[in-house]
Write a protein that holds these residues in place. Structure first.
Motif, PDB file in Angstrom:
ATOM      1  N   ASN A  17       0.835  -1.208   0.000  1.00  0.00           N
ATOM      2  CA  ASN A  17       0.000   0.000   0.000  1.00  0.00           C
ATOM      3  C   ASN A  17       0.869   1.257   0.000  1.00  0.00           C
ATOM      4  O   ASN A  17       0.617   2.206  -0.750  1.00  0.00           O
ATOM      5  N   THR A  18       1.886   1.265   0.841  1.00  0.00           N
ATOM      6  CA  THR A  18       2.797   2.411   0.895  1.00  0.00           C
ATOM      7  C   THR A  18       3.535   2.563  -0.428  1.00  0.00           C
ATOM      8  O   THR A  18       3.690   3.679  -0.940  1.00  0.00           O
ATOM      9  N   LYS A  19       3.964   1.471  -0.987  1.00  0.00           N
ATOM     10  CA  LYS A  19       4.693   1.498  -2.263  1.00  0.00           C
ATOM     11  C   LYS A  19       3.843   2.125  -3.371  1.00  0.00           C
ATOM     12  O   LYS A  19       4.342   2.935  -4.169  1.00  0.00           O
ATOM     13  N   ARG A  20       2.557   1.766  -3.421  1.00  0.00           N
ATOM     14  CA  ARG A  20       1.668   2.346  -4.438  1.00  0.00           C
ATOM     15  C   ARG A  20       1.583   3.862  -4.313  1.00  0.00           C
ATOM     16  O   ARG A  20       1.549   4.580  -5.312  1.00  0.00           O
ATOM     17  N   ILE A  21       1.548   4.341  -3.087  1.00  0.00           N
ATOM     18  CA  ILE A  21       1.450   5.783  -2.869  1.00  0.00           C
ATOM     19  C   ILE A  21       2.778   6.476  -3.171  1.00  0.00           C
ATOM     20  O   ILE A  21       2.832   7.444  -3.938  1.00  0.00           O
ATOM     21  N   HIS A  47       8.985   9.867   6.944  1.00  0.00           N
ATOM     22  CA  HIS A  47       8.432   9.326   8.187  1.00  0.00           C
ATOM     23  C   HIS A  47       7.592   8.077   7.912  1.00  0.00           C
ATOM     24  O   HIS A  47       7.672   7.087   8.646  1.00  0.00           O
ATOM     25  N   ILE A  48       6.814   8.101   6.853  1.00  0.00           N
ATOM     26  CA  ILE A  48       5.986   6.945   6.498  1.00  0.00           C
ATOM     27  C   ILE A  48       6.870   5.736   6.218  1.00  0.00           C
ATOM     28  O   ILE A  48       6.611   4.635   6.719  1.00  0.00           O
ATOM     29  N   VAL A  49       7.921   5.934   5.445  1.00  0.00           N
ATOM     30  CA  VAL A  49       8.817   4.818   5.130  1.00  0.00           C
ATOM     31  C   VAL A  49       9.538   4.337   6.387  1.00  0.00           C
ATOM     32  O   VAL A  49       9.671   3.142   6.615  1.00  0.00           O
ATOM     33  N   GLU A  50       9.969   5.269   7.237  1.00  0.00           N
ATOM     34  CA  GLU A  50      10.677   4.862   8.449  1.00  0.00           C
ATOM     35  C   GLU A  50       9.786   4.073   9.400  1.00  0.00           C
ATOM     36  O   GLU A  50      10.260   3.195  10.119  1.00  0.00           O
ATOM     37  N   GLN A  83      13.485   2.033  -2.310  1.00  0.00           N
ATOM     38  CA  GLN A  83      14.557   1.079  -1.992  1.00  0.00           C
ATOM     39  C   GLN A  83      14.619   0.802  -0.493  1.00  0.00           C
ATOM     40  O   GLN A  83      14.770  -0.347  -0.072  1.00  0.00           O
ATOM     41  N   THR A  84      14.495   1.847   0.301  1.00  0.00           N
ATOM     42  CA  THR A  84      14.525   1.699   1.760  1.00  0.00           C
ATOM     43  C   THR A  84      13.318   0.914   2.247  1.00  0.00           C
ATOM     44  O   THR A  84      13.448   0.038   3.111  1.00  0.00           O
ATOM     45  N   LEU A  85      12.156   1.214   1.695  1.00  0.00           N
ATOM     46  CA  LEU A  85      10.936   0.496   2.060  1.00  0.00           C
ATOM     47  C   LEU A  85      11.111  -1.004   1.834  1.00  0.00           C
ATOM     48  O   LEU A  85      10.800  -1.823   2.703  1.00  0.00           O
ATOM     49  N   GLU A  86      11.631  -1.381   0.689  1.00  0.00           N
ATOM     50  CA  GLU A  86      11.819  -2.800   0.357  1.00  0.00           C
ATOM     51  C   GLU A  86      12.896  -3.444   1.228  1.00  0.00           C
ATOM     52  O   GLU A  86      12.719  -4.549   1.738  1.00  0.00           O
ATOM     53  N   ALA A  87      14.007  -2.745   1.405  1.00  0.00           N
ATOM     54  CA  ALA A  87      15.100  -3.284   2.231  1.00  0.00           C
ATOM     55  C   ALA A  87      14.654  -3.479   3.676  1.00  0.00           C
ATOM     56  O   ALA A  87      14.964  -4.501   4.299  1.00  0.00           O
ATOM     57  N   LEU A 134       1.233   4.532  10.892  1.00  0.00           N
ATOM     58  CA  LEU A 134       1.535   4.492   9.457  1.00  0.00           C
ATOM     59  C   LEU A 134       0.302   4.834   8.620  1.00  0.00           C
ATOM     60  O   LEU A 134       0.365   5.668   7.711  1.00  0.00           O
ATOM     61  N   VAL A 135      -0.809   4.221   8.922  1.00  0.00           N
ATOM     62  CA  VAL A 135      -2.046   4.465   8.178  1.00  0.00           C
ATOM     63  C   VAL A 135      -2.450   5.940   8.301  1.00  0.00           C
ATOM     64  O   VAL A 135      -2.855   6.575   7.317  1.00  0.00           O
ATOM     65  N   HIS A 136      -2.335   6.499   9.485  1.00  0.00           N
ATOM     66  CA  HIS A 136      -2.658   7.909   9.719  1.00  0.00           C
ATOM     67  C   HIS A 136      -1.835   8.818   8.796  1.00  0.00           C
ATOM     68  O   HIS A 136      -2.375   9.678   8.097  1.00  0.00           O
ATOM     69  N   HIS A 137      -0.517   8.630   8.798  1.00  0.00           N
ATOM     70  CA  HIS A 137       0.347   9.501   8.004  1.00  0.00           C
ATOM     71  C   HIS A 137       0.216   9.244   6.503  1.00  0.00           C
ATOM     72  O   HIS A 137       0.338  10.175   5.711  1.00  0.00           O
ATOM     73  N   ARG A 138      -0.065   8.016   6.126  1.00  0.00           N
ATOM     74  CA  ARG A 138      -0.298   7.739   4.704  1.00  0.00           C
ATOM     75  C   ARG A 138      -1.543   8.481   4.230  1.00  0.00           C
ATOM     76  O   ARG A 138      -1.580   9.017   3.127  1.00  0.00           O
ATOM     77  N   GLY A 139      -2.564   8.541   5.080  1.00  0.00           N
ATOM     78  CA  GLY A 139      -3.758   9.311   4.758  1.00  0.00           C
ATOM     79  C   GLY A 139      -3.430  10.782   4.571  1.00  0.00           C
ATOM     80  O   GLY A 139      -3.930  11.433   3.648  1.00  0.00           O
TER      81      GLY A 139
END
Length: 164
Positions: A17-21, A47-50, A83-87, A134-139
């Motif tokens: 979900n994060t990757k799509r955004i 922040h979302i990725v972290e 890249q960081t998200l996946e790693a 995470l969901v909050h900040h992705r929103g």
């Protein structure tokens, strides 16, 4: 289903979900702020990725102290974020696969120096401080995207842009 498998399913879905955004962002928008009190898009995306990597902090530590343990990430491109998200997902996956499932019932404390912010079982920390946060900040980030006229992808179902 094991606790490990349940955690991994949720983490992988949220990573996707994060990757799509994140993949729809543009580097030139990293300095965008919708309001003077808001973070920039780049700070928010970092922040979302972290937050995905906080799985490591929760499962491998008993305490996390903002004064001594925290380093704000400074990734400066969409490519670095992805890249960081996946790693981080791969690292967290390995941690979960190797952990004893009873660790999720141990207590975890978030603090700032001597001030205890929250203390709760690690399973609650995963839900409260990782996933919900995470969901909050992705929103929030999807609102930035809408204001920048960047098509917002569906996360838990189709978005208005998916239907257009």
């Amino acid at each position: 289903m094991s606790i490990k498998k349940a955690i991994l399913i949720e983490l992988e879905r949220e990573k996707e979900n994060t990757k799509r955004i994140i993949s729809r962002l543009k580097n030139e928008h990293f300095s965008y702020k919708p309001h003077e009190k808001s973070n920039t898009l780049g700070v928010l995306a970092n922040h979302i990725v972290e937050l995905h990597n906080w799985v490591d902090f929760v499962l491998t530590k008993d305490t996390f102290d903002f004064h001594t343990d925290y380093q704000q990430p400074k990734l400066s491109s969409v490519e670095e974020l992805l890249q960081t998200l996946e790693a981080d997902f791969l690292k967290n996956k390995a941690i979960i696969e190797q952990m004893d499932e009873t660790v999720v019932f141990e207590n975890w404390t978030l603090k700032a120096g001597d001030h205890v912010i929250v203390s709760l079982p690690k399973t609650g920390a995963l839900r409260f401080l990782v996933t919900n946060h995470l969901v909050h900040h992705r929103g929030q980030l999807t609102v930035y995207m809408r204001l920048l006229d960047i098509p917002v992808p569906g996360v838990y179902g189709p978005s208005a842009d998916d239907k257009a």
